[in-house]
Structures are given as structure tokens and as C-alpha cells.
Design a protein around this motif. Structure first.
Motif, short mmCIF file in Angstrom:
data_model
loop_
_atom_site.label_atom_id
_atom_site.label_comp_id
_atom_site.label_asym_id
_atom_site.label_seq_id
_atom_site.Cartn_x
_atom_site.Cartn_y
_atom_site.Cartn_z
N THR A 254 0.91 -1.18 -0.29
CA THR A 254 -0.03 -0.03 -0.09
C THR A 254 0.61 1.18 -0.08
OG1 THR A 254 -1.72 -1.26 1.35
CG2 THR A 254 -2.04 1.34 1.34
N ALA A 255 0.53 2.24 -0.93
CA ALA A 255 1.38 3.24 -1.07
C ALA A 255 1.08 4.15 0.26
CB ALA A 255 0.87 4.17 -2.19
N ARG A 256 0.01 4.18 0.88
CA ARG A 256 0.02 5.20 2.18
C ARG A 256 -0.76 4.32 3.13
NH1 ARG A 256 1.98 9.88 4.31
NH2 ARG A 256 0.54 10.83 5.55
N PRO A 257 0.16 3.39 3.74
CA PRO A 257 -0.46 2.39 4.63
C PRO A 257 -1.01 2.87 6.02
CG PRO A 257 1.83 2.23 4.79
CD PRO A 257 1.57 3.35 3.78
N MET A 258 -1.95 2.16 6.59
CA MET A 258 -2.25 2.66 8.04
C MET A 258 -1.09 2.68 8.96
SD MET A 258 -5.36 1.15 10.59
CE MET A 258 -4.54 -0.46 10.72
N LEU A 259 -0.18 1.57 8.77
CA LEU A 259 0.89 1.40 9.62
C LEU A 259 2.08 1.23 8.82
CD1 LEU A 259 2.40 0.89 12.24
CD2 LEU A 259 1.92 -1.41 12.12
N ASP A 260 2.95 2.30 8.88
CA ASP A 260 4.02 2.71 8.12
C ASP A 260 5.28 1.74 8.72
OD1 ASP A 260 6.31 3.16 6.57
OD2 ASP A 260 6.55 5.32 7.06
N LEU A 261 5.34 0.35 8.08
CA LEU A 261 6.28 -0.51 8.57
C LEU A 261 7.63 -0.18 8.91
CD1 LEU A 261 4.69 -3.89 6.99
CD2 LEU A 261 4.55 -2.89 9.43
N SER A 262 8.16 0.76 7.96
CA SER A 262 9.56 1.41 7.81
C SER A 262 10.05 2.16 9.07
CB SER A 262 9.60 2.27 6.64
OG SER A 262 8.92 3.46 6.97
N LEU A 263 8.96 2.63 9.84
CA LEU A 263 8.98 2.82 11.12
C LEU A 263 9.81 2.13 12.24
CD1 LEU A 263 5.91 5.07 11.87
CD2 LEU A 263 8.14 6.12 11.19
N PHE A 264 9.74 0.86 11.90
CA PHE A 264 10.19 -0.26 12.90
C PHE A 264 11.71 -0.15 12.41
CE2 PHE A 264 6.08 -1.37 13.15
CZ PHE A 264 5.72 -1.58 14.61
N ARG A 265 12.31 0.34 11.65
CA ARG A 265 13.76 0.42 11.35
C ARG A 265 14.52 1.38 12.33
NH1 ARG A 265 13.46 1.56 4.70
NH2 ARG A 265 12.32 -0.53 4.20
N TYR A 266 13.63 2.41 12.87
CA TYR A 266 14.38 3.47 13.85
C TYR A 266 14.15 2.73 15.23
CZ TYR A 266 13.50 6.05 9.68
OH TYR A 266 13.56 6.68 8.44
N PRO A 267 15.24 2.76 16.03
CA PRO A 267 15.36 2.36 17.30
C PRO A 267 14.42 3.05 18.19
CG PRO A 267 17.57 2.66 16.30
CD PRO A 267 16.75 3.06 15.29
N ARG A 268 14.32 4.46 18.09
CA ARG A 268 13.54 5.07 19.10
C ARG A 268 11.86 4.60 18.93
NH1 ARG A 268 15.88 11.28 18.90
NH2 ARG A 268 18.06 10.82 19.81
N PHE A 269 11.45 4.47 17.75
CA PHE A 269 10.12 3.99 17.59
C PHE A 269 9.92 2.54 18.27
CE2 PHE A 269 6.74 2.09 15.19
CZ PHE A 269 5.71 2.86 15.23
N VAL A 270 10.93 1.79 17.87
CA VAL A 270 10.73 0.27 18.70
C VAL A 270 10.74 0.41 20.21
CG1 VAL A 270 11.64 -1.87 18.79
CG2 VAL A 270 11.66 -0.78 16.62
N GLY A 271 11.70 1.44 20.57
CA GLY A 271 11.87 1.81 21.97
C GLY A 271 10.44 2.31 22.50
N VAL A 272 10.00 2.90 21.78
CA VAL A 272 8.59 3.44 22.26
C VAL A 272 7.63 2.37 22.80
CG1 VAL A 272 6.37 4.88 21.89
CG2 VAL A 272 8.71 5.72 21.66
N GLN A 273 7.59 1.28 21.63
CA GLN A 273 6.51 0.46 21.67
C GLN A 273 7.04 -0.55 22.94
OE1 GLN A 273 4.18 1.14 19.66
NE2 GLN A 273 5.65 2.65 18.83
N CYS A 274 8.34 -0.89 23.07
CA CYS A 274 8.70 -1.67 24.23
C CYS A 274 8.33 -0.82 25.44
CB CYS A 274 10.13 -1.84 24.14
SG CYS A 274 10.77 -2.81 22.88
N LEU A 275 8.48 0.33 25.66
CA LEU A 275 7.92 1.25 26.61
C LEU A 275 6.31 0.93 27.02
CD1 LEU A 275 8.80 3.05 29.17
CD2 LEU A 275 8.37 5.02 27.46
#
Length: 517
Positions: A254-275
């Protein structure tokens, strides 16, 4: 010449904050109040114990399953519009719950209430991200944490008094009145905003994700009662995995997805989900398991159990706001990780005591857990929307809230299963019944039903069963302490440098400083 639109006043920003805080206050009231009222609801409307659990489960299922789609809808169609829709739906369903005449309709209205709560919560957080920036945003979101703390600390006490004085319907009337007040404030002062690059809601992604999370939540809720090897539970979990696979496949195309999966490449985004998931093991499971332990195993009254729980949640009244103030000198990552380490120390300390109702002994470890969880609690909502462009704040709020709610549901299921396994191990040393019967008794005991467990274990005294349950609970607290330490290390690693106070402010900064001081 076209005149520019005047910027919202300081008062409008603060009233928007007040409206979102009031909407947030309805969340703990919606969690704790109906749970306290189950006995009274059963007396009036009837229904089996399993049917009554859907008074709670119906809300959790629609709330957790709709958060991500709610955030995407807010970015697409406008945060104010979705917030008003959500709060209005919540208030309408509260009226339906007040007037309901059967258990089936009560469960249906609870599901509608969960949907309204998801719409209002995700869009409200996204609206705050547009109204405040920098350190002002940190303080604004810390007020959301403080609001949750007020609901957690005094919600059970207030709902208990209302049930005793006016009946169980009064708790839904209270939630509806708070919702109507939030609706009026938002309609008057909240400004509209949306993602200018939004091209339409990703309906395939929204539907597949909602299906996946709903099946996962349903499976986690059913597992403690039916067992992890139940065909229904296995089918729900397999269906959830298949729906998640479909969701990921669709989002990649999808060109404009509901969840941009590329965000999970960034440690801070992953860290927020862990938090988001960390408090489930450090604090949330205690809100459910500790009252069961106090009432079922130690035989204290509900009022005495409420006093013990107040010691655990009282720090949430003020300390989330203090956490925002401390970001002047410490990063949010350091404060969050440090708070989780304090929680771990409190959990280990609490595990040293075999009788948790002895408040003169357990007061300090309970307070330490409450102090520790207050630090990340006051910061994590702000961090959630700070790691993405603010135009997509609704998506970020939806992802974060979904992770938090789903994490809590999964944590409760896993911790319940672990407690049952630990109890089974203890019972095996004092009972000679068959392993299958022992497992069934341990499952009942883990749910706080010690009398039902005792019926399956003839010859075992209630005192021995109670001591076995207490010993298993102590071991569980030690395991939770270790998990919380690991969570703190992961948060510190992934969130390094995130959440430090920024010089960027909004016009509402002076007024917000005054309100927070």
C-alpha cells in the motif's frame, strides 16, 4: 488580500487539554467500575460467571481492536471530528448502559462504549500533539498520565461508594456525565487538524489488523478459563497469526499504509513500543492479581484490600507531572528506565513478604512500585507522538495505545498461566491427586477461586492451599521483577537521547507552566 486565520488562544489550548484529560479519565472508570459491579449486575440481570466476564471483556475487545484504526481515522478525517464522534458515542452508550434491562444488551453497549473510548483516546492524543510542542508537549502529556493516576487511585473507591449508595447503574451515569463535559469543552475550543498528505483510509489494512488484534485479545481472555490447549483458544491464536500475516502483506503493497512498517527500522520507535508494554508486567498485572490475592488467599475484606491498593496507586496522583519537570535535567529515556528499575526493586522487595495485607510491612515496597511506574507513565504518551512527524500523530497514538492495551491483555494471560504453573508445582508437593486434576485445581486457584480448587483436592486443608498459593505468588513477583529489569535495559538501549526537553514552545506555554506549577 486574504487574512490569515488567527492562532488559537492560550485558553483554547488549555481547554483542549482539559477536554482530553476528562476523556482520559473515563478510561480507568470504565475498567475498574464494571469489574466491581459484576456481583450486583449478576443479582439483577442474572447470567453465569462466564457470561458476566463479558461485561469487562466486551469493552476490552473493541477498545483494543479499534485503537489503530481510530488513530488513522483521526489523521484522515480530522482529530476534532473523530474526538467528538468518539466522546459522543461513549456518552450515548453510557446512557444505554444506565437504562439496559438484560445482560445481552449490557454486553452490546459495553462493546459500543469501547469503540467510542478508542476513537476519543487516539484522536485526543493526536489533537494534543498539534496544540503543544517541545517541553510544553511533555508537560501536557504528563497531565494525561496524572489523570490516569487519579482514576486508578480513586476510581475503585468512588465506584464502590456509588454502587453501595445508588446501585451499579450509577457508575455508567458518572462515566457518561464526564464524557458529556469533555464533549462540550472540545466542541467549544478544540481546533480541527488533519494529515494534509492523507489520501484515504487504508480499509484493507484497518480491517485485517482489527481482526488480528480482536482474535488475539479474545484468545488471551479465554485462555485462563478454558486452558491454553483448548481448541477454541488454539483456533483464535492461529487465526490471529494468519490475520497479522495478511495485514503485513497488505501494508507492504500500500502506498499510504495505516501502519508505516518502515518506522520499525528506527530504534526510538521500537523503544517507544517496548515502553508501552513494560508497565503491564511491572504494574498493571498487580492491579488485577493483588486484589485476588488479598481477598481470596488472605481473607481480607474488599475495603481493606482497597486500602492496600491505594498505597500502590497513590503516587500516580502527582508524580507523572513531576516526571515532565525532571526532563529539564534528565532525558525521558533515563527517567523511564530508572523508573522501571525502581519498580523491579519494589516487586522483589514485595516478594519477601508472605502476607501482603500487613500494610505496615508492605507499604514501602508498594509505594516504591507506584513511584517507579509514575516516571515512565507520565512521559510515554508524549514520547509516542514525538518519534513521528506530527502530521501522523494519530497513527503514532493508535500504534502506541494498541501496543499498550494488547500488551496488558497478553501479560494478564501469560502471568495467569505462569501463576497456575507455579501453584501446580507447589500443590504437587502436598497432594497425591492425578496431574490432570492438579492442573485444573491450579487453574482455579490462579483465578482466585481457592474454594473451587479445594473441592478438587480432597484431604488438603484450606490453610495448606492458601499457603501454597501465597508461595507461588511470591515466586511470581520475583519473575516479574526480572522481566521489569530486562524491560528497563531494552528501553534504555533503544530510547537513548529521546525525549529531552526542546526549546520549541507554543503560545500556550506560559499558561501551561502556570497550570503545572
Amino acid at each position: 488580500m486574504q487574512l490569515s486565520k488567527p492562532a488559537p488562544s492560550q485558553g483554547a489550548h488549555l481547554l483542549t487539554l482539559a477536554a482530553v484529560c476528562l476523556a482520559a479519565l473515563t478510561m480507568p472508570l470504565s475498567f475498574t467500575g464494571p469489574a466491581l459491579a459484576l456481583t450486583a449486575i449478576g443479582r439483577e440481570l442474572g447470567g453465569s460467571a462466564q457470561a458476566l466476564t463479558w461485561v469487562t471483556n466486551a469493552f476490552m475487545l473493541t477498545f483494543g481492536g479499534s485503537l489503530m484504526a481510530a488513530g488513522a481515522l483521526a489523521d484522515q478525517y480530522g482529530r476534532k471530528r473523530v474526538f467528538l464522534l468518539g466522546v459522543g458515542l461513549f456518552s450515548l452508550s453510557s446512557l444505554g448502559l444506565f437504562l439496559v434491562g438484560s445482560l445481552l444488551w449490557l454486553d452490546i453497549w459495553r462493546a459500543v462504549q469501547g469503540l467510542g473510548a478508542a476513537l476519543s483516546f487516539a484522536s485526543g492524543l493526536a489533537a494534543l500533539a498539534q496544540s503543544f510542542a517541545g517541553a510544553a508537549r511533555t508537560r501536557a502529556f504528563s497531565l494525561i498520565g496524572t489523570t490516569f493516576g487519579i482514576g486508578l487511585a480513586f476510581g475503585p473507591l468512588l465506584c464502590g461508594l456509588l454502587i453501595q449508595a445508588l446501585g451499579w447503574r450509577a457508575i455508567f451515569a458518572l462515566a457518561g456525565l464526564v464524557g458529556l463535559l469533555a464533549l462540550g469543552l472540545a466542541a467549544y475550543c478544540m481546533r480541527e487538524s488533519r494529515d494534509p498528505q492523507a489520501t484515504g483510509l487504508d480499509w484493507p489494512g484497518a480491517l485485517s489488523f482489527t481482526l488480528a488484534l480482536s482474535l488475539l485479545t479474545y484468545g488471551a481472555l479465554a485462555a485462563p478459563e478454558r486452558g491454553w490447549n483448548s481448541p477454541l483458544v488454539i483456533g483464535l491464536l492461529l487465526g490471529s497469526a494468519a490475520a497479522f500475516w495478511l495485514f503485513v502483506t497488505l501494508e507492504r503493497r500500500t502506498a499510504r499504509p495505516m501502519l508505516d512498517l518502515s518506522l520499525f527500522r528506527y530504534p526510538r520507535f521500537v523503544g517507544v513500543q517496548c515502553l508501552a508494554a513494560a508497565p503491564a508486567y511491572a504494574f498493571v498485572v498487580l492491579l488485577v492479581l493483588l486484589p485476588l490475592r488479598l481477598v481470596a488467599a488472605e481473607g481480607v475484606s474488599e475495603a481493606e484490600a482497597g486500602r492496600v491498593m491505594l498505597a500502590l496507586s497513590a503516587p500516580m496522583l502527582a508524580l507523572p507531572l513531576c516526571a515532565a519537570w525532571l526532563t529539564r535535567w534528565f532525558s525521558a529515556a533515563a527517567l523511564s528506565a530508572g523508573g522501571l528499575l525502581l519498580c523491579a526493586l519494589g516487586l522483589w522487595w514485595l516478594s519477601r513478604y508472605p502476607q501482603l495485607s500487613a500494610l505496615q510491612q508492605t507499604l514501602w515496597p508498594l509505594l516504591l512500585i507506584g513511584v517507579g511506574i509514575s516516571l515512565p507513565w507520565g512521559l510515554m504518551d508524549g514520547l509516542a507522538v514525538s518519534v513521528v512527524p506530527k502530521e501522523r500523530a494519530g497513527m503514532a497514538a493508535g500504534i502506541f495505545s494498541t501496543t499498550r492495551v494488547a500488551g496488558e491483555g497478553i501479560a494478564l494471560a501469560l502471568v495467569g498461566a505462569l501463576l497456575a504453573a507455579l501453584l501446580q508445582q507447589r500443590l504437587a508437593a502436598v497432594s497425591t491427586v492425578e496431574p490432570q486434576t492438579l492442573a485444573a485445581a491450579a487453574s482455579q486457584g490462579a483465578l482466585g477461586k481457592l474454594s473451587a480448587a479445594g473441592e478438587l483436592l480432597p484431604g488438603l486443608s484450606p490453610e495448606t492451599l492458601s499457603l501454597s498459593y501465597a508461595a507461588a505468588f511470591q515466586r511470581l513477583l520475583t519473575v516479574l521483577s526480572v522481566l521489569t529489569v530486562l524491560s528497563a535495559l531494552v528501553v534504555a538501549l533503544f530510547l537513548r537521547g529521546a525525549g529531552q526537553a526542546q526549546p520549541e514552545e507554543t503560545a500556550a506555554q506560559p499558561a501551561l507552566d502556570s497550570a503545572c506549577s
